[in-house]
Every structure is written in structure tokens, then in C-alpha cells.
Design an enzyme around this catalytic site. Sequence first.
Site, PDB file in Angstrom:
ATOM      1  CD  GLU A 303     -22.369  30.353 -43.237  1.00 11.90           C
ATOM      2  OE1 GLU A 303     -23.093  31.285 -43.594  1.00 11.90           O
ATOM      3  OE2 GLU A 303     -22.739  29.163 -43.270  1.00 11.90           O
ATOM      4  CG  ASP A 307     -20.887  26.380 -42.911  1.00  9.85           C
ATOM      5  OD1 ASP A 307     -22.119  26.443 -42.809  1.00  9.85           O
ATOM      6  OD2 ASP A 307     -20.205  27.225 -43.545  1.00  9.85           O
ATOM      7  CB  SER A 552     -25.919  29.116 -44.121  1.00  9.67           C
ATOM      8  OG  SER A 552     -25.511  30.295 -44.719  1.00  9.67           O
ATOM      9  CG  ASP A 595     -41.846  16.504 -55.567  1.00 14.95           C
ATOM     10  OD1 ASP A 595     -41.209  17.572 -55.542  1.00 14.95           O
ATOM     11  OD2 ASP A 595     -42.685  16.219 -56.434  1.00 14.95           O
ATOM     12  N   GLY A 614     -42.553  17.551 -58.642  1.00 11.10           N
ATOM     13  CA  GLY A 614     -41.371  17.628 -59.505  1.00 11.10           C
ATOM     14  C   GLY A 614     -40.545  18.870 -59.198  1.00 11.10           C
ATOM     15  CG  ASP A 616     -40.482  23.402 -56.492  1.00  9.34           C
ATOM     16  OD1 ASP A 616     -39.675  24.039 -55.788  1.00  9.34           O
ATOM     17  OD2 ASP A 616     -40.985  22.310 -56.130  1.00  9.34           O
TER      18      ASP A 616
END
Length: 636
Positions: A303, A307, A552, A595, A614, A616
Site C-alpha cells: 500500500e 501510494d 487504493s 464519463d 452521467g 452512477d
Amino acid sequence: MRSFLLPVLSLTLGLAASAIADPTLSPWQLHEQRSHIPAGWTRTRKLDSSVSVPLRFALSQSNMENLEALLYEVSLPASSNYGKHWSPSQIAAKFAPSAESIETVRSWLIGSGVEPHRITLSPTKGWLEVASTVEEAENLLLADYHVYDHETGTRHIACDSYHLPEHVIPHVDFVTPTIHFDAKIPRKRENQYTRVPIGQPGQGSTPKTSGQIGTIFDQLEDCDKQITPICLRALYGLWYQPVAGKQNSYGIVEYTPQSYLQSDLDLFAKNFSTGLEGVSPTLVSIDGGVIESSSPSFDYNGESDLDLEYAMTLVTKGQDITLYQVGDSVEGASFNTFLDALDGTYCKYDGGDDATQDPAYPDTASGGYTGNEECGTVKPANVISTSYGYNEADLSPAYAIRQCNEYAKLGLMGVTFLFSSGDTGVAGNGDYCLNPDGSQSPDGKIFNPGFPASCPYVTAVGATQVSPGQSVWEPENACEQVIYSGGGFSNYFSMPLYQKAAVEGYLAAEPISYPKDIYNSTGSRAYPDLAANGANYVIAVDGSFSLVYGTSAASPVVGSILTMVNDARISQGKPPLGFINPSIYSADFVGGFKDVTNGTNPGCGTLGFNTTKGWDPVSGLGTPYFPSLLSKWLSL
Ligand SMILES: *[C@@H]1O[C@H](CO)[C@@H](O)[C@H](O)[C@H]1NC(C)=O
Ligand SMILES: *[C@@H]1O[C@H](CO)[C@@H](O)[C@H](O)[C@H]1NC(C)=O
Ligand SMILES: *[C@@H]1O[C@H](CO)[C@@H](O)[C@H](O)[C@H]1NC(C)=O
Ligand SMILES: *[C@@H]1O[C@H](CO)[C@@H](O)[C@H](O)[C@H]1NC(C)=O
């Protein structure tokens, strides 16, 4: 929102309230109750009435009913106060409990026979504490206390429900000890370092890997097979050289025992960002947070390496990254540990952290952090990205709501909070789903929303992919490799105004075909808010390159894009973005996102929700397009 703390206001007890109560006082009403005893605990016996208990009343903060409106005032693009963020002292002054709250609770206690010298007000005025006995507490609260034993041997005092006089209720958030199982349970140790246990932020939310790779394809044609920084720059139009330097800031939060390895950052930099070789993030250690390099493994380093490698590369050497490393290697940390460090008005002493979730510092265990808990000593960065999350159902509504309100306060101070939306589609961490009684299990059928993604005052980031055979110039699809984008409808938070039109548009265009009892169909907070790529990331981890997957990955990428927007704003003398949701859902931001209309987020034995034109509940508004977002935000 406050109403969740008082779930059952309607039940008025007809009972005359016991011998010591003043008959002129208002009738008692149920304040909080618990439906079942938490797992691992057994009720053992009635508590002796002469045992002393320190009763603590968490006083309601003032003006909480205005929190949302105040936040919108500084974050709605059309507002004349857009960007006029508050200072920490303005926040403290606005939301501290009122003198009226203190006085109402105190005079009720005195009227009920408590001598004034037994009542103490905490230094920051958040709590009234009463030196009481079980008998007195039972009379004051119309409660019935028992001793509970945990399978680990921990003992706890609790009741199933408690009551307060009607006129006192608006002034008290909650009372301890009552229904909350906030006893600190000793954690089992594995080796020298504790595995972060169930319910802690690290659990279930770290990126997934499909293993090491031999060759890196650092070409735009191969972004369907491997994502490298150049793919993300092309997808999101992120070509920008920062200029604001130290005036700007970007924070990445990591929870110990997760930790990065400098050798991995260097290996990544060597292939993708040579200027960053030897460069480290600026470490802000919170409650004993350390960079632990003695037990390298994907679980410990995946992780943090992911990052930091992507955030540092995307914002370039021109923008420093602040690494908030939270918690020591014995206890770890929760989100509240971090929030306590950022906001002195939220700290344990005054705020009411929950010891089943939040570690306590100083840590008395061997090797633990012996300093005092950080409390309002850490300055928040302009953008803070967190790739950890709980299931909402891991936490009580009161706990989640209190923490969510804190994100609103930090938004009011100008901080943008990003959270990954989860990697298990409509299911929770570990693919657990809900059962009708509220418990979670692998064979549950009810969708299991994630937290803090479901908090309406954070920005939740879902995951997309470049599908096999497609290019970065085609629209991305919902991520359906190794992980599924977390998304859905909260069971704790109602729908914020800013997303009403977008979500209603979705529901109208695409009536959801599921029975109403498997997802929350009451019009609650819907997430994620937006998305970014989460599949096939090339990262350097433990000395070689691997492919990883996860929301992540998406959250720090969005954080990097917003940090570059902040750079441009700050260099023009404008304030940082703060809470972005009211902007991004507004009509002004149409065209700011690409989109996503293909793919779903399966879980709980279903295909999950559909992406559509749009917004969701899989990809939110879509993926950010930097050039367009930059010009929109520079006009505000
Ligand atoms: C990383 O870059 C070096 C030199 O630029 C190259 O030799 C090496 O093959 C690259 N590593 C991978 C795994 O492609
Ligand atoms: C939709 O996604 C699937 C799976 O990733 C992919 O195979 C398909 O080509 C996509 N369809 C379009 C129209 O992009
Ligand atoms: C659905 O969400 C609302 C919050 O908007 C909550 O009050 C309600 O209890 C939730 N329903 C279920 C079944 O959890
Ligand atoms: C998703 O779309 C498919 C195809 O149009 C439809 O059959 C299905 O019912 C939709 N799913 C939901 C949850 O509405």
C-alpha cells in the site's frame, strides 16, 4: 444527521422516575439502545449497586445543525464565500458545547441529588463527569447495569439501553459507560508486529497483486496491460509543472504496520522519474508512527509503496509529499487517531473515541509508543488521500456520524479528503455482505457499504480500467480485473443536496432491478463521487516490480491531480480547493470528467450496479480530466 444519535425518540416512559428524581422535571425518554451483545462478549452478572462508576456525559456540540450549510457556504461554486475557509480557532469557537448545555445537564444532576463537588467539567468543556455509584447511575438513567466478560478475559460494565429527561436530551450526545462496548480488548500478537485486526483501517483494503512481472512496457500502446505514470498522464491530461513549492501541500496517510521502503521508491524512480531517486516524502510521525523496513513483504509495503510511488511521480519533484505515518507498531491506529492529531477539539479526552476501535496512547504494551496522544498538533495538508476503509457496519452509527462530522469541519478549514471506495463492489471488505439482523457474513445477501466513503463530507474514489485491447484514448470502463469498484448507497447517511440531481437522474434513467431490501433505496448518500484507474499498476515492491489493483491506486492519483489544481490556484493567490463535492456535481463542472458507461461492480451474489451516462454508483461522475478541471477551478 444528529437524529441518528437519538434513534428512538418516540418512546416516552410512563414510569415515575424513581425516588431521587425531581417530579417537576420532564419525562424520561429512551436515549440510546443496543439490539444485541457484540460478538465475543457474555453477560455474566448484575453489578453490585455500591460499585463506583464515573458517569461521563458527552455534551452536544453547538451549531452542528448548521455544519452542513456552513460547509456549503465555502464550497458551493455559486457562493459569494467560496474558498473563505475557517481557522481552527473559529471552528473551535463555533462548535464547542454551549453554556446552556453545560448548565442544563448540571442543574438536572444537582436537582437529582448529586452534590456539586462530584461534578467536573473537562478543560475543553466537552464533558461533564459525575463520580457516581451504580445505584445512582441506574436511577439517573433508568438503566440496568451488568458485568460482561470478553473471551479474551477483558471485563466491561454496560447496560442495554438508557434514558434521559426530555429537556436534557438535546444537550447530550451520549453517556458512558452505557450501551457502548468501549473496553479496550487486548490484541493477539503475531511475531513482533501486530497484524492490523478486523475492523482497523488496514483490513481488507490494501491493494491486490497478481504477482511480479518480467518486463515493463512503458509505452502508451500497452496501458491496457500495464499502467505506468505515462498512461495516467495521457488518460487524465496531467501535464503540469508545479510552481507553488512549499506554499502547497499534499498528504498521504499510512497506518502502521504498513510502511514504505526507500529502496522501492528509488527503484521506481530509476525507471519512471529519475529526478526522484533518493527523494523521500516528508515524514510526520503520529503517535509513534515509524518507517519499518525490517520485515519486507507485499502485505506490509504494497500500500505505502503504491501510494507514494505514484503520488510523488505525478506531482513531480516540484511538490513535496507529506507522509502521515499513524500509530506505533504494537497498537496500530484508527482514523480517529489521525483526526485527533489534526484537530485538538476532537481528541479523545473531549470527543469520545471508542476504545474498541481506537487505540489508546500512551501505549502501555512493551515496545509501544510512550508519548502522549497527538492532539491538534499536526497541520493538515491541502489534500489528504487515504486508501484504507471500514465497512459501515463495523462501526456504530454514532461513531461513524461523529467522525463524518469531523471531515466536514476539516472541509470547512479547506482540506480535501479523498478515500478509496473499496475493492469489493457492492460487498464489504472481505466480500462480507449484510444479513437482515445487521450482522455481516460471506453468505449475506444485502449490499454492505464502506466507510468513510459513505460519509457525505469526503470525496470517495472508485476504480476504472483500460479494458484489454483498448487504448488510453478510448473511454475507460469500470474496473473488473482482480477488484471491483466499491459503490452503492449508505445505511447511515442521508443524501446530501449536492448529489441529489445526479443520483435522481441515475435512478430515473436506470430503475434498479433489485428488490428494495438488498440495497438502501430510501435516498441515502450514494458513492463513489468520481473514479480513476485501478488496474494493472506497475509498482516497485520489495525489490522487484509487481502488478497491483485497487481503488487504493485511484485515490492518490486523484489526489495528485487536485494537488496540481491547488498549485495553480495558490500561485494565483487563490485559496486551496477544500471540499470539492459541491463543485464537481454542479452544472459548472459538466465536462470536467470523462464519463464511464461500461461495466458493473459485482458483489453479494449479484452483478452490482450498472454504469450509465452521467453519475452512477460504480464510477461516480467519471474520471477527472485535468485541463478542463483546471480552467473551471481557476475561474472560481
Ligand atoms: C528499468 O530501467 C532500466 C534502465 O532504464 C532498464 O534496463 C530496465 O529493464 C527497466 N526495468 C524493467 C523491469 O523494465
Ligand atoms: C466493455 O467492457 C468490457 C470488459 O472490460 C470490454 O470487453 C468491452 O469491449 C467494453 N465495451 C465497450 C463498448 O467499450
Ligand atoms: C437506509 O438509509 C437511511 C439513511 O438515509 C437509514 O436511516 C436507514 O436505516 C437505512 N436502511 C437500512 C435498512 O439500513
Ligand atoms: C443493468 O443493466 C442490465 C442490462 O440493461 C439490466 O438487465 C439489469 O437489470 C441492470 N441492473 C440493475 C441493477 O438495474
